[in-house]
Structure formats: structure tokens, C-alpha cells
Design an enzyme around this catalytic site. Structure first.
Site, PDB file in Angstrom:
ATOM      1  N   HIS A 104       0.832  -1.218   0.000  1.00  7.35           N
ATOM      2  CA  HIS A 104       0.000   0.000   0.000  1.00  7.35           C
ATOM      3  C   HIS A 104       0.862   1.262   0.000  1.00  7.35           C
ATOM      4  O   HIS A 104       0.441   2.308   0.488  1.00  7.35           O
ATOM      5  CB  HIS A 104      -0.939   0.030   1.222  1.00  7.35           C
ATOM      6  CG  HIS A 104      -1.839  -1.152   1.325  1.00  7.35           C
ATOM      7  ND1 HIS A 104      -3.085  -1.205   0.731  1.00  7.35           N
ATOM      8  CD2 HIS A 104      -1.669  -2.360   1.946  1.00  7.35           C
ATOM      9  CE1 HIS A 104      -3.655  -2.380   0.990  1.00  7.35           C
ATOM     10  NE2 HIS A 104      -2.807  -3.098   1.720  1.00  7.35           N
ATOM     11  N   SER A 147      17.567  16.731 -17.294  1.00  5.93           N
ATOM     12  CA  SER A 147      16.807  17.976 -17.307  1.00  5.93           C
ATOM     13  C   SER A 147      17.509  19.011 -18.156  1.00  5.93           C
ATOM     14  O   SER A 147      18.736  19.051 -18.225  1.00  5.93           O
ATOM     15  CB  SER A 147      16.636  18.493 -15.878  1.00  5.93           C
ATOM     16  OG  SER A 147      16.051  19.786 -15.872  1.00  5.93           O
TER      17      SER A 147
END
Length: 459
Positions: free
Chosen positions: A187, A317
Site C-alpha cells: 500500500h 533535465s
């Protein structure tokens, strides 16, 4: 200005560029279907060449085609299979749903090239695209036959070798990471420990099972529609034609094929490709999971999970210096989404068989072959540029493990679930280590904690 020659078909005359082997029907298709940029996959063309080569041999053996024509047709087919004439197959996917125009494109190229071959041998004889190259065939049975040949070849030759390579490397990483204990996560929350080796073993087992599921579906592609001709009755074909064709195609491709037991099913249903692509979708789903796990575990490097380091293949980037992004994972997950979309298209298209024919054949095989190629290329890139270079960050793994509150699960057998939960909540609320919180509650001693909370006993 391009030079043209005049070609004729049952519609009339049409200009065809000089130097192109195709004829009137191919040219009409080029002019009538200026739709998109998706060209009929070359794998389908090569599969057609195998069919036409086999047909020339079988028809000659049955006494229906003379030796000169048969030999010339087979030679032209060999040249096509070898990739000599790829530029002569220009038709788009978005054409007639039976693939008739691609079948005729192949027939026309083979006929013209075959006559050239005979002329060089001093033989002046006409090869007719329909009467000779397409003898005892219909687009309705040749196209689904080509679909099965192309699909089986692509999976066995392109996909499975790369899948085997990925499995082997994951096994290597599994061995390499043996003994590295880390925190598990369910989870997206901390869970009980496992080893990094065990985590990778789950990835390996996924792709191994995917491979088995894919291989188990291949047998259905061995049934060929050839011999059914127009509607499945085999009109204008010898009763033995389908069986002889399957035998000959098997010899040519080194794959096992047989004549489909029911040609009515073979022309109008493509459940075999739906079934197989479902297995490809399962592979895509597992690759999505693995690629996401890798990029999550490599996130950071300082503000993420950071338990793995992945290769720095290119700057990440255009504005942030030194940034490294999980680009191989991103490419593979995009491929997975495309495969999911292809599966929806294939399933719906295959449901559209009307009466004796499904007329969504080109879009089915186009999407199928795209999935195979994308999965094969994507796995190869992910393997070469990412998986082989994955490194475990043992310091981060150790720190995350020791800082996890879920180690408290080891205390359940000794002090019970509720007391263990109180220890975890105290540690979280007061920013204590689990050990400090356990001692503070008085539920156990330091010696007991050190004896009972041992990650190596929890895996």
C-alpha cells in the site's frame, strides 16, 4: 517529372510509376486510401511471399502450374523474403478489411519480377497476378494465413529471445543481491522485511510466467486458413491444397503449421490472436510493475527512496544540472500503455466478423505486430540500459530498514498485537526509535527486544 507506364485491370487503365513492380490494383489502392502513415508491416509481406512460394510449388506438383512459371514465382518470392523489394509494398493499413489490396500488391510484384527472371533466362511467358500467383487462393484465406505466419515468426524470433535474456539477467541480480535485507512495502507503506533478492525474484517469476503463458498460446497460430479460399468451402482449390500448403510453409519457415480443421472459423474469427495478445498484455502489465518498482526504488537520490541506483544514460533535465531521470522505465511504461490500447483494438476488431468473413484483418495484425516489436525493443533497451547496471545502495537500505516501525510485527507472538501497536504509535508520535519506544512502554526488556526483533529472522 516521374515517368509512368499504363497498366490495366478490370476497372480500366491507370498510370503506374516506371520502375515500380506493382500493378493497377496496387496503384488504385494508393490513390483511393490516402489515410494515415501506417504502412502494412513488412512481416506480413514476407509471410505472403512464403505463401506465394508455397502455392507455386504446390500448384506445380498438382499439375496446375507449369515449371517455368513456378520456378520464376518461387525465385521472386525468395528475393522478397530476403528484403530486396521492400519499397514496392507501399499500401497503408487503412484499406479493405480483408487485406485484398495487399494480397494483390504481392501478386503483382511477384508476377512482374517473375517475368523479368524468366526473360533473363530466355523464356518469354506471361505470369498473371490472379491466374498464376494467386492460383487456388483468395485474399480471404491468404491474409489470415499471413497473419498467423507473421505473428508466430515475430513472437518466436523477436520477443522470446529478449524475454529469455531479461529473465537470465534478473536471475543474476537475484543472486547478486542475496543477503541484503530491506524493508518491504505494501500500500506504498512500510511493511515487514524481505531481502532485495526476494524482491527481484518476484520480478523474475513474473516474466517467467508470462513467457510460459505466451508459449502456451502459440499452438493456436499453427492452424492456417489457406485452402478455404472465398468463404471457407475451398472453391477453385484442390481438396489437398490446404494440407499441402501447410506442409510446405512449415518447411520454408522452420515452424510447425497445419491446415485449420474448420476453414469457416479460420476466415471469420481471429480468437487465436486475441488469446495470444492477451498474454502479451499480461507481459506488458508485469513490465509496467517492474519498471515502476525500479524507478520508485531509485527515486531521489537524496529525497526519495534511493535504495537502488540506476545507470545515468543522459542528462535528465534541460534546466536542472546533474539530474538523472529513470528514462528507460518511462519508455517501457509508455510501451505498456500502448500494448493495453492495442489489446482493446484487437479485441473489438476481432469481434466484428460478419457471416463468412472478418473484415478488420489489417488493423488486427498491425496492432499485434506493433505490440510484439515494442515489447521486444522496449525490453531490450530496458535490459541493456538499465537492468544490467542496477546497483543496491546498501547504506540507504540499512537505514530505511532500521528506521521502519513495522519491525514491531516481530513482537506480536510475544506481547500481542495491541501492545505492539502501542509501541509503534509511541515511536511515531514521539520520534523515537522502535527500540526506545519498546523499552519506554515497559512491555519488554532491552535484552528481549534485541532477541526478538531481528530482521534476519523475519524474512
Amino acid at each position: 517529372m516521374e515517368n509512368y507506364r499504363i497498366e490495366r485491370d478490370t476497372i480500366g487503365e491507370i498510370k503506374v510509376p516506371v520502375g515500380k513492380y506493382w500493378g493497377a490494383q496496387t496503384q488504385r489502392s494508393k490513390q483511393n486510401f490516402k489515410i494515415g502513415s501506417e504502412i502494412m508491416p513488412i512481416e506480413v509481406i514476407y509471410a505472403f511471399a512464403h505463401i506465394k512460394k508455397a502455392a507455386a510449388k504446390v500448384n506445380a506438383s498438382l499439375g496446375n502450374l507449369n515449371k517455368n512459371k513456378s520456378t520464376a514465382i518461387m525465385s521472386a518470392c525468395d528475393e522478397i523474403i530476403n528484403g530486396n523489394w521492400d519499397e514496392h509494398f507501399p499500401l497503408v493499413v487503412w484499406q479493405t478489411g480483408s487485406g485484398t489490396q495487399t494480397n494483390m500488391n504481392v501478386n503483382e510484384v511477384i508476377a512482374r519480377r517473375g517475368m523479368e527472371i524468366m526473360e533473363k533466362q530466355g523464356v518469354s511467358e506471361n505470369i498473371h497476378p490472379n491466374d498464376d500467383v494467386n492460383m487456388a487462393q483468395s485474399s480471404n484465406d491468404t491474409f489470415p494465413t499471413a497473419m498467423h505466419i507473421a505473428a508466430l515468426q515475430s513472437v518466436t524470433q523477436q520477443l522470446l529471445p529478449v524475454l529469455n535474456e531479461l529473465i537470465a539477467t534478473l536471475q543474476t541480480k537475484e543472486d547478486e543481491f542475496s543477503g541484503i535485507i530491506k524493508i518491504g512495502r505494501t500500500h506504498l507503506q512500510d511493511a515487514t522485511p524481505l531481502t532485495l533478492s526476494q524482491e527481484v525474484s518476484g520480478w523474475r517469476a513474473m516474466v517467467e510466467k508470462d513467457k510460459k503463458m505466451i508459449e502456451s498460446t502459440l499452438v493456436y497460430l499453427q492452424d492456417l486458413a489457406i485452402g478455404g479460399t472465398a468463404v471457407g468451402t475451398g472453391i477453385n482449390a484442390d481438396k489437398k491444397f490446404g494440407e499441402l500448403m501447410a506442409q510446405e510453409i512449415s518447411k520454408q519457415t522452420y515452424l510447425s503449421f497445419q491446415s485449420a480443421p474448420n476453414k469457416f472459423q479460420a476466415l471469420t474469427s481471429h480468437d487465436e490472436l486475441v488469446h495470444l495478445h492477451g498474454a502479451l498484455k499480461a507481459l506488458a502489465a508485469d513490465l509496467m510493475k517492474i519498471a515502476n518498482d525500479v524507478r520508485w526504488l531509485a527515486s531521489g537520490p537524496r529525497s526519495g527512496i534511493g535504495e537502488l541506483t540506476i545507470p545515468a544514460n543522459e542528462p535528465g533535465s534541460s534546466i536542472m544540472p546533474g539530474k538523472v531521470n529513470p528514462t528507460q522505465s518511462e519508455a517501457l511504461t509508455m510501451i505498456a500503455t500502448q500494448v493495453f490500447g492495442n489489446d482493446a483494438t484487437i479485441g473489438f476488431a476481432a469481434s466484428q466478423g460478419n457471416f463468412e468473413l472478418n473484415v478488420f484483418k489489417p488493423v488486427i495484425i498491425y496492432n499485434f505486430l506493433q505490440s510484439v516489436k515494442l515489447l521486444a525493443d522496449g525490453m531490450k533497451s530496458f535490459h541493456d540500459k538499465c537492468v544490467v547496471g542496477i546497483v543496491a545502495n546498501t547504506e540507504t537500505i540499512k537505514a530505511n530498514l532500521e528506521n521502519s516501525l513495522m519491525l514491531v510485527t516481530a513482537l506480536n507472538p510475544y506481547i500481542g498485537y495491541e501492545k505492539a501497536a502501542k509501541i509503534a504509535k509511541l515511536a511515531y508520535n514521539e520520534n523515537l526509535t522502535l527500540r526506545e519506544a519498546a523499552i519506554k512502554t515497559g512491555f519488554l526488556t532491552e535484552e528481549e527486544y534485541d532477541k526478538w526483533v531481528r530482521p534476519d529472522n523475519m524474512i
